[in-house]
Design an enzyme around this catalytic site. Structure first.
Site, mmCIF file in Angstrom:
data_model
loop_
_atom_site.group_PDB
_atom_site.id
_atom_site.type_symbol
_atom_site.label_atom_id
_atom_site.label_comp_id
_atom_site.label_asym_id
_atom_site.label_seq_id
_atom_site.Cartn_x
_atom_site.Cartn_y
_atom_site.Cartn_z
ATOM 1 N N VAL A 206 0.566 5.712 1.170
ATOM 2 C CA VAL A 206 -0.171 6.622 2.034
ATOM 3 C C VAL A 206 -0.097 8.037 1.472
ATOM 4 O O VAL A 206 0.986 8.522 1.109
ATOM 5 C CB VAL A 206 0.394 6.583 3.468
ATOM 6 C CG1 VAL A 206 -0.375 7.552 4.365
ATOM 7 C CG2 VAL A 206 0.326 5.168 4.034
ATOM 8 N N ALA B 116 0.840 -1.200 0.000
ATOM 9 C CA ALA B 116 0.000 0.000 0.000
ATOM 10 C C ALA B 116 0.870 1.243 0.000
ATOM 11 O O ALA B 116 2.090 1.171 0.183
ATOM 12 C CB ALA B 116 -0.911 -0.003 1.231
ATOM 13 N N ASP C 164 4.352 -4.697 15.061
ATOM 14 C CA ASP C 164 5.316 -4.100 14.133
ATOM 15 C C ASP C 164 5.798 -2.762 14.707
ATOM 16 O O ASP C 164 5.611 -1.701 14.105
ATOM 17 C CB ASP C 164 4.660 -3.886 12.762
ATOM 18 C CG ASP C 164 5.677 -3.530 11.685
ATOM 19 O OD1 ASP C 164 6.882 -3.775 11.894
ATOM 20 O OD2 ASP C 164 5.287 -3.003 10.627
#
Length: 559
Positions: free
Chosen positions: A143, A141, A292
């Site tokens: 952003v 992805a 994470d």
């Protein structure tokens, strides 16, 4: 004609691409081991070059470079494997942890089309402003910064267009490769590789579901509602789908940017305290943790408040797993090597075939390094690294959540020590550990356990007559059979067979020697020397030599 090991022929081109990349990086033996070369029709020059050239880098570095070249699925696979020291050696763990999940951004037009298709409206109607240049771009992805019509500052996380078919194809190939490795390599004796591939696929598909990520953020916000030191961004559900996630834009200083933190006068010790409190609460109280926690996912905001981001990868620990971790923590602090081995077996990490004595010896050797040291002098990252090496050596099968937690704790301790070199992780965690232990032995918790146990006994008593009736019916019909499998039996039978053979030979030799010794005096050797006497003496000498050989063989084998 041999059956092709490749089940999904429609992916043949991708198979060739994967095989070619691995061969270029010096792993051509895999195609031979899995017997893939005849079906892939790879160029001869590629195979010839692999067999002639010596790779300039070590295997861990080459496997990392190959995975980076293979794309997002394999990058994610490498990152997941870097949290599994029970599967791969420590040198590979360290190298795969370096995998970079940064790629060039997707073209803006395709990203725009993806957002408009998911939200079913033109961008101009959805957002007051939207920056076409992404803040960050990763393999799954990217952003973008934007502003909602009401003026709210947000970020838009957009799944890379057309990535799902690629990932689906790569996962199907991974399933094939796992099946082949299971059947044709020694790894299949120790691990269920298809199940590992299934777990990885589940993790990856979950990370691609932005609905799930949004709900993860909401759950974190609810868990930390009473904690002012942590800020979780708000999710804008009216603008969120499975491929587009819109959330509050938070700004601050990257948590490991020491110079910037000092320049604005933030108390770094307080920031470190908040970071560790967050992790300890997540693990011991909530059983739901951010998996994470690299520095890029946390910023420091005014008031030393920590802002958290990226909730795609999370870990879950049930009450039983937390109980097991606390028990393991207690015996470790007590430097009880036997207790550690017992707890590992109780947790199912050390299977029946584990070398218990060897495991205890290695645990004791590791604990001796920390004997006499105060807790603040113990480096959690070093302990975790040593534990990883021990886990691989003894094939300890810890649940993946534990290794994920170990990596999380190691990363957060690194951040804490960078913020404050004298920071004591154990001192911060002790109140939470004591509170958790007290809660485990509180009347309420013990009452709940007793109630669950009572319900289980009640179910057993109520169903016992019916089960016993079925069992007796099977016995009467002759349908009941039992099998007993003891892995030691074949070896024991071989040893018993050898013992019986030696015993039989010993008895026969003893009888032969005694019989011949009895016959010799019956003849006058000076007057009756002949063929019979010669045969008796030869037999006596031969039997004696065989007896000496038998004694020597028994002595040599120490049996």
């Amino acid at each position: 004609m041999a059956r092709s090991p490749i089940r999904r022929v429609r992916h043949l081109q991708r198979y060739r691409e994967i095989a070619g990349i691995f061969i270029r990086h010096g792993f051509g033996e895999l195609t031979d081991l899995l017997e893939l070369q005849p079906y892939l029709a790879l160029p001869r020059r590629l195979l010839r070059r692999w067999r002639q050239e010596t790779p300039p880098l070590g295997a861990p570095q080459r496997i990392r470079l190959a995975m980076e070249e293979l794309g997002p699925t394999f990058v994610k696979l490498g990152q997941v494997l870097s949290t599994r020291p029970d599967l791969i050696p420590p040198t590979y763990i360290a190298e795969l942890a370096k995998l970079q999940d940064t790629v060039p951004p997707a073209p803006w037009e395709s990203v725009r089309a993806q957002i408009e298709a998911e939200l079913d409206a033109p961008l101009e109607e959805l957002f007051a402003t939207l920056d076409p240049i992404p803040i960050a771009a990763a393999s799954l992805a990217q952003v973008h910064a934007a502003t909602l019509p009401d003026g709210s500052a947000v970020v838009i996380k957009v799944q890379r267009p057309n990535i799902q078919p690629t990932i689906e194809m790569d996962l199907e190939i991974l399933f094939d490769l796992a099946r082949l490795l299971q059947a044709r390599t020694p790894l299949g004796k120790f691990y269920d590789l298809p199940e590992i591939a299934e777990d990885f696929a589940t993790t990856l598909w979950a990370e691609l579901d932005f609905y799930r990520e949004g709900h993860n953020a909401d759950r974190f916000r609810a868990n930390f509602a009473d904690e002012a030191y942590l800020h979780i961004p708000q999710i804008y559900w009216d603008y969120t789908t499975r491929r587009v996630l819109v959330l509050e834009r938070i700004s601050g200083i990257k948590i490991d940017d020491i110079e910037a933190l000092d320049s604005v006068g933030y108390d770094r010790h307080r920031v470190a305290l908040h970071a560790v409190r967050m992790i300890v609460k997540e693990v011991l109280e909530d059983g739901f943790f951010h998996a994470d926690p690299h520095p890029g996912n946390f910023v420091v905001m005014p008031g030393e408040v920590i802002g958290a981001m990226d909730f795609g990868m999370v870990g879950h620990l049930g009450r039983r797993e937390r109980d097991d971790l606390i028990r393991l923590y207690i015996v470790t602090v007590q430097l009880d090597d036997e207790g550690i081995v017992d707890q590992l077996i109780r947790m199912g990490a050390a299977a029946g075939q584990v070398d218990r004595a060897g495991l205890r010896r290695d645990v004791a050797r590791m604990l001796r390094r920390y004997q006499g040291l105060p807790l603040e002098a113990i480096n959690t990252s070093e302990v975790i690294e040593e534990s990883m090496s021990l886990a691989f050596r003894h094939r300890l099968h810890m649940p993946s959540e534990y290794w994920l937690l170990g990596k999380t704790l190691g990363m957060m301790e690194g951040v804490g020590l960078k913020l404050d070199a004298g920071f004591d992780v154990f001192a911060v965690s002790q109140p939470y550990v004591k509170r958790f232990m007290w809660r485990q032995f509180s009347p309420r918790t013990l009452g709940e356990k007793a109630l669950r146990g009572g319900q289980e006994w009640s179910d057993l008593v109520l169903t016992m007559p019916r089960r016993l009736s079925h069992l007796l019916d099977d016995v009467e019909a002759g349908n009941l059979s039992a099998s007993l499998h003891l892995p030691e039996i074949p070896d024991l039978m071989v040893r018993l067979d050898r013992i019986a053979n030696r015993l039989s030979m010993s008895i026969l030799l003893a009888a032969l020697i005694m019989g011949l010794a009895t016959l010799v005096p019956a003849f006058n050797l000076a007057e009756q020397w002949g063929l019979v006497i010669t045969l008796i003496l030869i037999g006596f000498a031969g039997a004696s030599l065989l007896g000496l050989w038998l004694i020597f063989s028994i002595w040599r084998s120490r049996k």
